[in-house]
Design a protein around this motif. Structure first.
Motif, PDB file in Angstrom:
ATOM      1  N   ASP A   1       0.460  -1.049  -0.649  1.00 35.13           N
ATOM      2  CA  ASP A   1       0.575   0.134  -0.309  1.00 35.13           C
ATOM      3  C   ASP A   1       0.779   1.227   0.053  1.00 35.13           C
ATOM      4  O   ASP A   1       0.095   2.919   0.705  1.00 35.13           O
ATOM      5  N   TRP A   2       2.375   1.259  -0.195  1.00 32.87           N
ATOM      6  CA  TRP A   2       2.815   2.253  -0.265  1.00 32.87           C
ATOM      7  C   TRP A   2       2.203   3.681  -1.675  1.00 32.87           C
ATOM      8  O   TRP A   2       2.035   2.531  -2.735  1.00 32.87           O
ATOM      9  N   ASP A   3       2.016   4.692  -1.013  1.00 28.88           N
ATOM     10  CA  ASP A   3       1.521   5.553  -2.183  1.00 28.88           C
ATOM     11  C   ASP A   3       3.269   6.182  -2.728  1.00 28.88           C
ATOM     12  O   ASP A   3       3.466   7.197  -2.258  1.00 28.88           O
ATOM     13  N   ALA A   4       3.768   6.122  -3.461  1.00 29.30           N
ATOM     14  CA  ALA A   4       5.220   6.531  -4.319  1.00 29.30           C
ATOM     15  C   ALA A   4       4.517   7.753  -4.628  1.00 29.30           C
ATOM     16  O   ALA A   4       5.404   8.832  -5.190  1.00 29.30           O
ATOM     17  N   ASP A   5       3.575   8.466  -4.800  1.00 26.43           N
ATOM     18  CA  ASP A   5       2.998   9.987  -5.145  1.00 26.43           C
ATOM     19  C   ASP A   5       3.320  10.657  -3.722  1.00 26.43           C
ATOM     20  O   ASP A   5       2.339  11.981  -3.344  1.00 26.43           O
ATOM     21  N   GLY A   6       3.007   9.996  -2.446  1.00 30.17           N
ATOM     22  CA  GLY A   6       3.005  10.813  -1.023  1.00 30.17           C
ATOM     23  C   GLY A   6       3.543  11.364  -0.688  1.00 30.17           C
ATOM     24  O   GLY A   6       4.468  11.933  -1.337  1.00 30.17           O
ATOM     25  N   PRO A   7       3.516  11.754   0.557  1.00 32.02           N
ATOM     26  CA  PRO A   7       4.343  13.178   1.077  1.00 32.02           C
ATOM     27  C   PRO A   7       5.602  12.643   1.372  1.00 32.02           C
ATOM     28  O   PRO A   7       6.432  13.893   1.163  1.00 32.02           O
ATOM     29  N   ALA A   8       5.985  11.900   1.736  1.00 32.82           N
ATOM     30  CA  ALA A   8       7.361  11.038   2.000  1.00 32.82           C
ATOM     31  C   ALA A   8       7.419   9.722   1.140  1.00 32.82           C
ATOM     32  O   ALA A   8       6.848   9.499   0.783  1.00 32.82           O
ATOM     33  N   ASN A   9       9.203  10.425   0.846  1.00 37.22           N
ATOM     34  CA  ASN A   9       9.929   9.209  -0.150  1.00 37.22           C
ATOM     35  C   ASN A   9      10.265   8.219   0.705  1.00 37.22           C
ATOM     36  O   ASN A   9      10.464   8.240   1.797  1.00 37.22           O
ATOM     37  N   ILE A  10      10.570   6.617   0.373  1.00 34.65           N
ATOM     38  CA  ILE A  10      10.973   6.154   1.302  1.00 34.65           C
ATOM     39  C   ILE A  10      13.010   5.989   2.559  1.00 34.65           C
ATOM     40  O   ILE A  10      12.194   5.580   3.217  1.00 34.65           O
ATOM     41  N   GLY A  11      13.238   6.560   1.690  1.00 38.91           N
ATOM     42  CA  GLY A  11      14.058   6.684   2.623  1.00 38.91           C
ATOM     43  C   GLY A  11      13.751   7.525   4.015  1.00 38.91           C
ATOM     44  O   GLY A  11      14.226   7.799   4.668  1.00 38.91           O
TER      45      GLY A  11
END
Length: 188
Positions: A67-77
């Motif tokens: 369910d990771w949102d690639a366009d969300g407010p935070a990047n993965i790092g």
């Protein structure tokens, strides 16, 4: 981080979530070393604890892969950094007996002499000891900004606060760190 890098990391995470071991390894290779360096600083050089923090942060990331949102407010790092920071603070609260790095720990050093290596190790040990004596939020801000090189907006996302708060935490943290390092020098 540009949008292509962010999308690439999100694609790696999605593939890892589907069981692609190569994608998981690529994401670990890409984000793991920086996260480990941060965790080591946050735990005062306590390697087993830092490894636990990094492992738990990645486990939490794997659970969110679907369910990771690639366009969300935070990047993965940034997200991993926030999780690792919280885990390190929690671990520090549980075990207030963390000590600075023990004598004789070897550091990577390109200096030509053994004396230079000893001086560098002593400085790093003093830095780690001083960082552990700082308030957790100040320590996080200083390490993320001045050791790990994150931008203030990324730190704000990790610490879940505003950029102005990060600037304030960093400024107060640098002053406190300088005081602690000066105290350490006077006692020798």
């Amino acid at each position: 981080m540009d949008d292509r890098d962010r999308r690439h990391e999100a694609d790696l995470l999605a593939a890892a979530g589907r069981g692609d071991a190569r994608a998981a390894a690529a994401l670990l290779d890409r984000l793991g070393p920086r996260l480990m360096a941060f965790a080591l600083r946050m735990t005062g050089g306590h390697r087993p604890l830092a490894e636990d923090v990094v492992q738990e942060a990645f486990l939490r990331l794997w659970r969110r892969a679907d369910d990771w949102d690639a366009d969300g407010p935070a990047n993965i790092g940034t997200w991993l950094g926030r999780v690792a920071a919280n885990l390190a603070v929690d671990a520090h609260r549980r075990d207030a007996r963390l000590t600075p790095l023990p004598e004789g720990v070897e550091f990577a050093d390109d200096a030509p002499s053994a004396l230079a290596g000893l001086i560098q190790a002593e400085r790093l040990s003093a830095l780690d000891a001083a960082l552990l004596r700082m308030p957790a939020r100040q320590r996080q801000a200083v390490v993320l900004r001045h050791v790990e090189g994150y931008s203030n907006p990324d730190i704000a996302a990790m610490l879940e606060c505003g950029v102005e708060a990060v600037e304030s935490l960093t400024a107060r943290g640098k002053r406190r760190l300088a005081e602690l390092l000066d105290e350490g020098g006077e006692n020798e």
